[in-house]
Scaffold this motif. Structure first.
Motif, PDB file in Angstrom:
ATOM      1  N   ALA A 125       2.126  34.332 -33.911  1.00  0.00           N
ATOM      2  CA  ALA A 125       2.486  34.738 -32.546  1.00  0.00           C
ATOM      3  C   ALA A 125       3.922  35.233 -32.481  1.00  0.00           C
ATOM      4  CB  ALA A 125       2.275  33.573 -31.585  1.00  0.00           C
TER       5      ALA A 125
ATOM      6  N   ALA B 243     -13.580  37.534 -31.252  1.00  0.00           N
ATOM      7  CA  ALA B 243     -13.094  36.166 -31.119  1.00  0.00           C
ATOM      8  C   ALA B 243     -11.856  35.926 -31.967  1.00  0.00           C
ATOM      9  CB  ALA B 243     -14.198  35.180 -31.500  1.00  0.00           C
ATOM     10  N   ARG B 244     -11.744  36.664 -33.090  1.00  0.00           N
ATOM     11  CA  ARG B 244     -10.595  36.508 -33.977  1.00  0.00           C
ATOM     12  C   ARG B 244      -9.305  36.974 -33.327  1.00  0.00           C
ATOM     13  NH1 ARG B 244     -11.045  37.568 -39.489  1.00  0.00           N
ATOM     14  NH2 ARG B 244      -8.828  38.038 -39.366  1.00  0.00           N
TER      15      ARG B 244
ATOM     16  N   GLU C  85      -0.809  29.602 -36.433  1.00  0.00           N
ATOM     17  CA  GLU C  85      -0.957  30.417 -35.232  1.00  0.00           C
ATOM     18  C   GLU C  85       0.383  30.695 -34.555  1.00  0.00           C
ATOM     19  OE1 GLU C  85      -3.245  30.092 -30.901  1.00  0.00           O
ATOM     20  OE2 GLU C  85      -3.854  28.807 -32.568  1.00  0.00           O
ATOM     21  N   GLN C  86       1.250  29.681 -34.490  1.00  0.00           N
ATOM     22  CA  GLN C  86       2.539  29.869 -33.821  1.00  0.00           C
ATOM     23  C   GLN C  86       3.433  30.841 -34.585  1.00  0.00           C
ATOM     24  OE1 GLN C  86       1.020  27.019 -34.522  1.00  0.00           O
ATOM     25  NE2 GLN C  86       1.456  25.401 -33.022  1.00  0.00           N
TER      26      GLN C  86
ATOM     27  N   GLU D 281      -8.966  37.823 -29.653  1.00  0.00           N
ATOM     28  CA  GLU D 281      -8.888  37.757 -28.191  1.00  0.00           C
ATOM     29  C   GLU D 281      -7.672  36.994 -27.699  1.00  0.00           C
ATOM     30  OE1 GLU D 281     -13.328  38.252 -26.249  1.00  0.00           O
ATOM     31  OE2 GLU D 281     -12.760  36.302 -27.071  1.00  0.00           O
ATOM     32  N   SER D 282      -7.363  35.876 -28.316  1.00  0.00           N
ATOM     33  CA  SER D 282      -6.258  35.051 -27.841  1.00  0.00           C
ATOM     34  C   SER D 282      -4.897  35.686 -28.100  1.00  0.00           C
ATOM     35  CB  SER D 282      -6.304  33.676 -28.510  1.00  0.00           C
ATOM     36  OG  SER D 282      -6.124  33.801 -29.922  1.00  0.00           O
ATOM     37  N   GLN D 283      -4.863  36.741 -28.935  1.00  0.00           N
ATOM     38  CA  GLN D 283      -3.588  37.359 -29.312  1.00  0.00           C
ATOM     39  C   GLN D 283      -3.290  38.641 -28.539  1.00  0.00           C
ATOM     40  OE1 GLN D 283      -4.690  37.836 -33.422  1.00  0.00           O
ATOM     41  NE2 GLN D 283      -3.719  35.917 -34.042  1.00  0.00           N
TER      42      GLN D 283
END
Length: 288
Positions: free
Chosen positions: A216, A238-239, A212-213, A241-243
């Motif tokens: 990012a 959901a895949r 993930e890092q 959203e955090s990005q």
């Protein structure tokens, strides 16, 4: 109408479908896993004023397979896209990617932000990741599964129509028309039946994935405008959203449809409209 051509990289041939105005703004299109360049046919028909160049990525469509025993790592596709951009002698390009192709486009744009003017992404943003602490187990499982899969062989379909039915009812269902478009380029006929052209090795699990890092870090470098179109019945918000907050130039659209919504008439019309609006008045990409 479209034209097909090929170029060579390290002794391998990569195939291209090209539509539109040869003098129009060049847009490189990158397809999803086990699809091929024909997946952009509906969009191309609705964007006749651009030069849409869809690449059959290695192991897909009419492109050569990678050498036996060589894994299909997503970053090797990034290298092939770089070779394609150089083959076209373009200093900057626009990228259009679906699913896996969206992940390839994002990695390319993060690695070479100065060479990408804009991203258009369809139901995908980044490659699948693996938490660093889970990588040993991921590697072991992938190697064991890969060894079993390497002993498999392809079984033919009795007819083109039987293969179309199978593709319609696959993991990501598509319409009959969409399946036929994809399989006209994705099947080969032999004496005993119809076979997939795609490399069976593509179905082997990844031995290594970015974490993930690391992903990012690529997203932080996307300073160009990004249009992300997600499908309501696709891979799922959901895949991604955090990005979403990592890209200052991101514009998100959500459309009714499945994972291959760019091969659905109504959604393709809307996506092409959005692309056309954002390209109106855009300066053509410069030769290198």
């Amino acid at each position: 109408m479209h034209r097909c051509w090929q170029f060579e990289i390290h002794g391998r041939r990569l195939a291209v479908m090209e539509w539109g105005d040869p003098n129009g703004t060049p847009v490189i299109a990158l397809h999803g896993w086990l699809d091929n360049a024909a997946s952009f046919t509906l969009l191309a028909r609705r964007l006749p004023h651009i030069r849409l160049l869809a690449l059959d990525m290695a192991g897909h469509g009419l492109s050569d397979h990678r050498p036996a025993g060589q894994p299909y790592y997503i970053w090797d596709n990034v290298a092939d896209v770089l070779a394609f951009v150089d083959e076209l002698a373009l200093e900057r390009v626009l990228l259009l990617g679906h699913s896996m192709g969206a992940g390839v486009a994002t990695l390319f744009a993060g690695a070479f932000p100065e060479r990408v003017g804009r991203l258009f992404l369809v139901d995908g943003l980044t490659p699948l990741d693996c938490p660093a602490e889970q990588l040993p187990e991921q590697m072991a499982e992938a190697l064991l599964k890969g060894a079993r899969l390497s002993r498999r062989s392809l079984r033919p379909y009795a007819s083109f129509e039987q293969a179309v039915e199978a593709r319609m009812n696959g993991r990501w269902p598509v319409s009959r028309k969409a399946a036929s478009l994809l399989l006209e380029r994705g099947l080969r006929q032999e004496a005993d039946g119809w076979y997939w052209r795609s490399d069976l090795a593509l179905t082997q699990p990844s031995v290594v994935r970015l974490c993930e890092q690391q992903i990012a870090a690529f997203l932080h470098r996307l300073t160009m405008p990004v249009l992300l179109v997600m499908a309501e019945q696709g891979i799922g918000m959901a895949r991604v959203e955090s990005q979403l907050g990592l890209m200052p130039g991101l514009e998100l659209k959500i459309l009714a449809g499945g994972h291959h919504l760019h091969l659905e008439q109504e959604a393709a019309e809307q996506i092409a409209g959005w692309i056309g609006e954002r390209l109106a008045g855009a300066a053509p990409a410069r030769p290198g």
